[in-house]
Design an enzyme around this catalytic site. Sequence first.
Site, mmCIF file in Angstrom:
data_model
loop_
_atom_site.group_PDB
_atom_site.id
_atom_site.type_symbol
_atom_site.label_atom_id
_atom_site.label_comp_id
_atom_site.label_asym_id
_atom_site.label_seq_id
_atom_site.Cartn_x
_atom_site.Cartn_y
_atom_site.Cartn_z
ATOM 1 N N LYS A 47 -76.045 22.016 55.772
ATOM 2 C CA LYS A 47 -76.208 20.563 55.684
ATOM 3 C C LYS A 47 -76.578 19.947 57.044
ATOM 4 O O LYS A 47 -76.397 20.579 58.102
ATOM 5 C CB LYS A 47 -74.910 19.948 55.136
ATOM 6 C CG LYS A 47 -74.639 20.323 53.663
ATOM 7 C CD LYS A 47 -73.443 19.553 53.112
ATOM 8 C CE LYS A 47 -73.212 19.874 51.648
ATOM 9 N NZ LYS A 47 -72.085 19.096 51.065
ATOM 10 N N TYR A 89 -78.529 15.644 43.746
ATOM 11 C CA TYR A 89 -77.130 15.372 43.420
ATOM 12 C C TYR A 89 -76.981 14.434 42.210
ATOM 13 O O TYR A 89 -75.962 13.745 42.082
ATOM 14 C CB TYR A 89 -76.411 14.774 44.638
ATOM 15 C CG TYR A 89 -75.892 15.806 45.625
ATOM 16 C CD1 TYR A 89 -74.929 16.756 45.239
ATOM 17 C CD2 TYR A 89 -76.332 15.831 46.943
ATOM 18 C CE1 TYR A 89 -74.448 17.697 46.148
ATOM 19 C CE2 TYR A 89 -75.842 16.769 47.854
ATOM 20 C CZ TYR A 89 -74.899 17.697 47.447
ATOM 21 O OH TYR A 89 -74.406 18.626 48.343
ATOM 22 N N ASN A 135 -69.359 18.486 55.413
ATOM 23 C CA ASN A 135 -68.675 19.774 55.229
ATOM 24 C C ASN A 135 -69.588 20.999 55.391
ATOM 25 O O ASN A 135 -69.314 22.062 54.841
ATOM 26 C CB ASN A 135 -67.916 19.793 53.897
ATOM 27 C CG ASN A 135 -68.821 19.615 52.701
ATOM 28 O OD1 ASN A 135 -70.024 19.451 52.851
ATOM 29 N ND2 ASN A 135 -68.246 19.649 51.511
ATOM 30 N N HIS A 158 -73.510 23.723 51.377
ATOM 31 C CA HIS A 158 -73.492 23.517 49.919
ATOM 32 C C HIS A 158 -73.683 24.858 49.229
ATOM 33 O O HIS A 158 -74.380 25.724 49.754
ATOM 34 C CB HIS A 158 -74.637 22.589 49.485
ATOM 35 C CG HIS A 158 -74.952 22.690 48.021
ATOM 36 N ND1 HIS A 158 -74.237 22.002 47.066
ATOM 37 C CD2 HIS A 158 -75.844 23.450 47.342
ATOM 38 C CE1 HIS A 158 -74.710 22.327 45.861
ATOM 39 N NE2 HIS A 158 -75.686 23.197 46.007
ATOM 40 N N GLU A 211 -81.082 24.312 40.859
ATOM 41 C CA GLU A 211 -81.193 23.994 42.287
ATOM 42 C C GLU A 211 -82.250 24.866 42.982
ATOM 43 O O GLU A 211 -83.005 24.379 43.827
ATOM 44 C CB GLU A 211 -79.821 24.133 42.950
ATOM 45 C CG GLU A 211 -78.861 23.063 42.433
ATOM 46 C CD GLU A 211 -77.427 23.197 42.906
ATOM 47 O OE1 GLU A 211 -77.107 24.151 43.660
ATOM 48 O OE2 GLU A 211 -76.612 22.336 42.528
HETATM 49 P P1 ATP Z 1 -71.337 21.086 47.161
HETATM 50 O O1 ATP Z 1 -71.850 20.670 45.808
HETATM 51 O O2 ATP Z 1 -71.941 20.264 48.303
HETATM 52 O O3 ATP Z 1 -71.450 22.573 47.390
HETATM 53 P P2 ATP Z 1 -68.672 21.124 46.148
HETATM 54 O O4 ATP Z 1 -69.284 21.756 44.950
HETATM 55 O O5 ATP Z 1 -67.591 21.878 46.842
HETATM 56 O O6 ATP Z 1 -69.775 20.787 47.222
HETATM 57 P P3 ATP Z 1 -68.712 18.629 44.727
HETATM 58 O O7 ATP Z 1 -67.590 18.141 43.900
HETATM 59 O O8 ATP Z 1 -69.919 19.188 44.036
HETATM 60 O O9 ATP Z 1 -68.128 19.680 45.790
HETATM 61 O O10 ATP Z 1 -69.163 17.422 45.670
HETATM 62 C C1 ATP Z 1 -70.451 17.411 46.252
HETATM 63 C C2 ATP Z 1 -70.344 16.940 47.680
HETATM 64 O O11 ATP Z 1 -69.959 15.572 47.664
HETATM 65 C C3 ATP Z 1 -69.283 17.632 48.534
HETATM 66 O O12 ATP Z 1 -69.779 18.777 49.185
HETATM 67 C C4 ATP Z 1 -68.927 16.578 49.540
HETATM 68 O O13 ATP Z 1 -69.813 16.614 50.657
HETATM 69 C C5 ATP Z 1 -69.133 15.294 48.782
HETATM 70 N N1 ATP Z 1 -67.851 14.776 48.314
HETATM 71 C C6 ATP Z 1 -67.075 15.263 47.342
HETATM 72 N N2 ATP Z 1 -65.966 14.534 47.185
HETATM 73 C C7 ATP Z 1 -66.050 13.540 48.106
HETATM 74 C C8 ATP Z 1 -65.218 12.443 48.458
HETATM 75 N N3 ATP Z 1 -64.062 12.211 47.834
HETATM 76 N N4 ATP Z 1 -65.647 11.635 49.453
HETATM 77 C C9 ATP Z 1 -66.817 11.854 50.098
HETATM 78 N N5 ATP Z 1 -67.642 12.880 49.813
HETATM 79 C C10 ATP Z 1 -67.259 13.700 48.833
HETATM 80 MG MG MG Z 2 -70.962 20.966 43.945
#
Ligand code: ATP
Ligand code: MG
Length: 136
Positions: free
Chosen positions: A9, A49, A112, A115, A126
């Site tokens: 990211k 997203y 974080n 992804h 994706e």
């Molecule tokens: P990713 O899809 O990025 O691999 P993930 O699958 O672990 O992450 P998801 O639930 O798909 O988590 O959320 C997508 C992204 O949205 C997360 O990686 C994070 O950066 C962001 N995100 C998730 N929850 C929150 C939150 N409560 N506040 C801010 N950002 C969030």
């Molecule tokens: Mg995710």
Amino acid sequence: MERTFAIVKPDAVKSGKAGQILARIEAAGFTIRGMRLQHLSLKEAEGFYAVHAARPFFGELTQFMSSGPCVLLCLEAPDAIKKWRDTMGATDPAKADAGTLRRDFGMSIGNNATHGSDAPETAAFELGYFFRGMEL
Ligand code: ATP
Ligand code: MG
């Protein structure tokens, strides 16, 4: 063999951690099948997203993902989807296990570092969103 889609990211690219993360990817046993540096537009981040469009953090998430270049990756390994999720660790770096990428490189739940696709259907969507067949 299985393929998954991964992103280094914008936060991690900006802070100069992309090389270290790529080294960890290879050390973990993934083969890199596709890779491209790309600065996503807001529209491209919103399309990627789209499943999160109704979430309160959608605006923040898509602004962040279009804030600078990221590294788009196709990773291959046995059980690659789960293996990559395990390598990244929990979404919130504060809750991620020691030795995971998000624990070592993530700053917050939003920033974080990486992804990863969460299922075979999302990996297919994706990978197809970002790579043409010929690039893989
Ligand atoms: P990713 O899809 O990025 O691999 P993930 O699958 O672990 O992450 P998801 O639930 O798909 O988590 O959320 C997508 C992204 O949205 C997360 O990686 C994070 O950066 C962001 N995100 C998730 N929850 C929150 C939150 N409560 N506040 C801010 N950002 C969030
Ligand atoms: Mg995710």
